[in-house]
Design an enzyme around this catalytic site. Structure first.
Site, short mmCIF file in Angstrom:
data_model
loop_
_atom_site.label_atom_id
_atom_site.label_comp_id
_atom_site.label_asym_id
_atom_site.label_seq_id
_atom_site.Cartn_x
_atom_site.Cartn_y
_atom_site.Cartn_z
N ASN A 148 -106.78 25.13 -64.69
CA ASN A 148 -107.65 24.36 -65.59
C ASN A 148 -106.96 23.13 -66.18
OD1 ASN A 148 -106.02 26.13 -67.02
ND2 ASN A 148 -107.52 26.47 -68.63
N GLY A 222 -102.92 32.55 -67.58
CA GLY A 222 -103.94 32.89 -66.59
C GLY A 222 -104.81 34.00 -67.13
N SER A 223 -105.37 34.80 -66.23
CA SER A 223 -106.33 35.83 -66.65
C SER A 223 -105.62 37.05 -67.25
CB SER A 223 -107.16 36.27 -65.45
OG SER A 223 -106.31 36.85 -64.49
N ALA A 225 -106.25 40.07 -66.46
CA ALA A 225 -105.96 41.02 -65.38
C ALA A 225 -104.63 40.69 -64.71
CB ALA A 225 -107.09 41.00 -64.34
N GLU A 244 -100.03 34.00 -72.02
CA GLU A 244 -101.19 33.32 -72.64
C GLU A 244 -102.37 33.61 -71.72
OE1 GLU A 244 -103.93 31.48 -72.95
OE2 GLU A 244 -103.14 29.42 -73.01
N CYS A 278 -108.58 27.47 -72.14
CA CYS A 278 -108.30 28.80 -72.70
C CYS A 278 -108.78 28.89 -74.14
CB CYS A 278 -106.83 29.16 -72.56
SG CYS A 278 -105.69 27.81 -72.91
O1 TXE Z 1 -106.79 33.39 -62.62
P1 TXE Z 1 -105.53 34.26 -62.22
P2 TXE Z 1 -108.04 32.93 -61.74
C1 TXE Z 1 -109.57 33.01 -66.71
C2 TXE Z 1 -110.99 32.56 -66.45
C3 TXE Z 1 -111.15 32.78 -64.99
C4 TXE Z 1 -110.26 33.96 -64.74
C5 TXE Z 1 -109.73 34.08 -63.33
O2 TXE Z 1 -111.89 33.39 -67.15
O3 TXE Z 1 -112.46 33.07 -64.62
O4 TXE Z 1 -109.17 33.79 -65.62
O5 TXE Z 1 -109.13 32.87 -62.89
C6 TXE Z 1 -101.31 33.90 -60.36
N1 TXE Z 1 -98.73 38.31 -60.09
N2 TXE Z 1 -108.63 31.93 -66.82
O6 TXE Z 1 -108.45 33.95 -60.75
O7 TXE Z 1 -105.82 35.14 -61.08
C7 TXE Z 1 -102.26 33.03 -59.58
O8 TXE Z 1 -101.77 32.79 -58.28
C8 TXE Z 1 -98.28 37.05 -60.26
C9 TXE Z 1 -108.04 31.74 -68.10
O9 TXE Z 1 -107.73 31.61 -61.21
O10 TXE Z 1 -105.02 34.87 -63.48
C10 TXE Z 1 -102.29 31.77 -60.45
O11 TXE Z 1 -101.12 30.99 -60.26
N3 TXE Z 1 -99.07 35.99 -60.30
C11 TXE Z 1 -106.76 30.96 -68.00
C12 TXE Z 1 -102.23 32.35 -61.87
O12 TXE Z 1 -101.67 33.65 -61.72
C13 TXE Z 1 -100.40 36.18 -60.16
C14 TXE Z 1 -106.80 29.78 -67.09
C15 TXE Z 1 -103.60 32.47 -62.56
O13 TXE Z 1 -104.51 33.15 -61.70
C16 TXE Z 1 -100.94 37.46 -59.98
C17 TXE Z 1 -107.43 30.11 -65.82
C18 TXE Z 1 -100.05 38.57 -59.94
N4 TXE Z 1 -100.48 39.81 -59.79
C19 TXE Z 1 -108.33 31.14 -65.73
N5 TXE Z 1 -102.29 37.35 -59.88
C20 TXE Z 1 -106.21 30.56 -69.34
N6 TXE Z 1 -105.43 31.44 -69.98
O14 TXE Z 1 -106.42 29.47 -69.80
C21 TXE Z 1 -102.58 36.04 -60.00
N7 TXE Z 1 -101.44 35.33 -60.15
#
Ligand code: TXE
Length: 470
Positions: A148, A222-223, A225, A244, A278
């Site tokens: 984002n 990131g997320s 999860a 975060e 976020c």
């Molecule tokens: O995020 P992911 P996604 C939220 C938003 C969105 C949701 C999913 O609601 O719909 O998260 O977005 C890496 N071990 N935010 O699927 O999967 C991945 O490769 C290590 C909020 O894009 O969390 C990427 O570089 N790394 C958020 C990063 O994590 C892993 C901003 C984020 O991907 C991993 C974006 C693992 N097991 C989305 N799984 C905010 N905090 O602002 C994934 N990655």
């Protein structure tokens, strides 16, 4: 002077290297060929980082800060090329609080990390005991980021890490690798070889980075999860973590607020980066007395904000960065419509339009338990929920398992601060939302994560505290 094309050429996949075509989310046109790095590439990056780190640490704070200030200058020299690439890959417009703003923030946060003072702290010195607290470098830090604000969040992770004497291996989102590769290429012109590298790959390589024994700390945005997976991957070597994990921020408009005066602030609080932020306002609670006025004023502001292709200078809102996020927003707005909620604006995407454009959407008379309220939409659709007592608003605002930011809207600052203190969130803004500042610590409550970024707390989080007692 580097041109856009030469910048893209230097970060693109080499002939014969694994690559992935990155498409512009506004047009579907190709932006560039991102390299797809492997676990072997990750190993090389970590080895190079570990080799470069001791000499960097030995330079001391002043020399490291000087290099970071030069890196900030380099970002500013390439600002327009970086903003163009960011706009094409992420989708955000050049103007408004978007691509040019994000590149500017990169320079600002580099400078803040370089100039924030951090001196050893005398904890006790009473004639018998002398104890001094200082911070040693961690070693090699892993930085895993989202799509984002790909450049700015990378800087939030790497600038304090470098200042504190660490090397960094960055794993950007697979959706926005070019932006991060370009930013790192510009900065790397000012840094020793191997100290900072970018591994452009997917979740599997991210997971390996998070469990790698040579990584001392992971900075993750990131997320929730993925954050939980990273906690598990990092457990084997007890890595330090700053997480975060986004949120579902509430804003509460108190009955004495002036709807017209706050409408533009509410709009940008919710729709900055087309809602893909976020700490954006994602649930708006408005008192019965002024509910209709706020809906009306907000609709006027929202309807006047142009959305379209980012490179068009007139636009301030763009597409969703990826189809997955578009589908989430569309599903949540449909759930709201099906429940009988009132769509004040938007809600009807044009199926013939290329790109991931979802129109600016405002939804009124929606129940607090509706999925558009309970789940994070992370896009341009804001639910507006009615309340009649402040206690009820606070209960609804606190009724989710995340708590990154929140906001209170009222001309009475004393009353607003009292309500703010009752909210379960890492930051509560008054009469604004999401305004981050490199001097002010930022972090989440509940499942929005832990650890602080920015300010001196942010620097301390990238060091190992050491007490010398004697
Ligand atoms: O995020 P992911 P996604 C939220 C938003 C969105 C949701 C999913 O609601 O719909 O998260 O977005 C890496 N071990 N935010 O699927 O999967 C991945 O490769 C290590 C909020 O894009 O969390 C990427 O570089 N790394 C958020 C990063 O994590 C892993 C901003 C984020 O991907 C991993 C974006 C693992 N097991 C989305 N799984 C905010 N905090 O602002 C994934 N990655």
């Amino acid at each position: 002077m580097e041109t856009y094309d030469s910048m893209l050429a230097r970060i693109s996949a080499a002939p014969g290297q694994g690559s992935r075509t990155i498409l512009d989310p506004a047009t579907g046109e190709p932006v560039g060929e991102a390299p797809v790095h492997t676990v072997d590439d990750l190993e090389h990056a970590i080895a190079a980082a570990a080799a470069a780190q001791p000499a960097w640490a030995a330079l001391g704070h002043d020399a490291r800060s000087a290099a970071l200030l030069k890196a900030a200058d380099a970002v500013e020299r390439s600002a327009e090329e970086l903003a163009q690439l960011l706009s094409r890959e992420q989708g955000k417009p050049l103007n408004g609080p978007n691509a040019r703003f994000e590149v500017g923030a990169c320079a600002a946060w580099l400078r803040a990390a370089a100039t924030t003072p951090l001196a050893p702290e005398m904890v006790v010195d009473d004639g018998e005991t002398r104890a001094v607290l200082d911070y040693r470098p961690i070693g090699v830090v892993g930085a895993i980021g989202p799509w984002n604000w790909p450049m700015m969040i990378t800087i939030w992770q790497i600038a304090p890490a470098l200042r504190m004497g660490n090397a960094v291996v960055v794993k950007p989102s697979q959706n926005t690798p070019l932006s991060v590769l370009a930013l790192a290429a510009v900065i790397n012109d000012e840094l020793p070889e191997g100290l900072l590298s970018v591994v452009s790959s997917g979740r599997d390589v991210g997971a390996r980075l998070a469990e790698h024994p040579a990584i001392g700390k992971v900075m993750f945005t990131g997320s929730t999860a993925a954050g939980k997976s990273i906690i598990k991957s990092s457990a084997g070597t007890i890595k330090r973590l700053t997480l975060e994990l986004g949120g579902n921020d509430a804003g509460i408009v108190l009955p004495d607020a002036d709807p017209k005066a706050i409408a533009e602030g509410l709009f940008w609080g919710a729709f900055i980066n087309t809602g893909q932020t976020c700490a954006a306002l994602k649930r708006l609670y408005v008192h019965d007395d002024i509910y209709d006025g706020v809906c009306e004023e907000l609709t006027k502001v929202a309807a006047a904000m142009p959305m379209g292709v980012g490179l068009d200078e007139a636009n301030v809102l763009g597409p969703l960065q990826n189809r997955q996020q578009y589908d989430i927003v569309a599903r949540l707005v449909e759930a709201a419509r099906d429940s009988g909620a009132r769509i004040l604006l938007g809600g009807n995407p044009d199926p013939g339009q290329p790109g991931n454009f979802y129109p600016t959407t405002l939804v009124a008379d929606i129940d607090n338990s509706n999925p558009l309220v309970a789940e994070e939409q992370f896009g341009p659709a804001l639910p507006i929920i009615r309340y009649s007592t402040v206690d009820e608003a606070i209960r609804m605002a606190n009724g989710v398992d995340v708590g990154l930011g929140a906001s209170i809207w009222s001309p009475n600052l004393t009353a607003a601060r009292e309500v703010a203190a009752r909210l379960e969130a890492g930051t509560v803004w008054i009469n604004t939302h999401g305004a981050v500042d490199p001097r002010i610590p930022f972090g989440g409550a509940k499942q929005s994560g832990y650890g602080l970024e920015f300010g001196v707390e942010g620097l301390k989080a990238l060091g190992i505290p050491q007490v010398i007692n004697g």
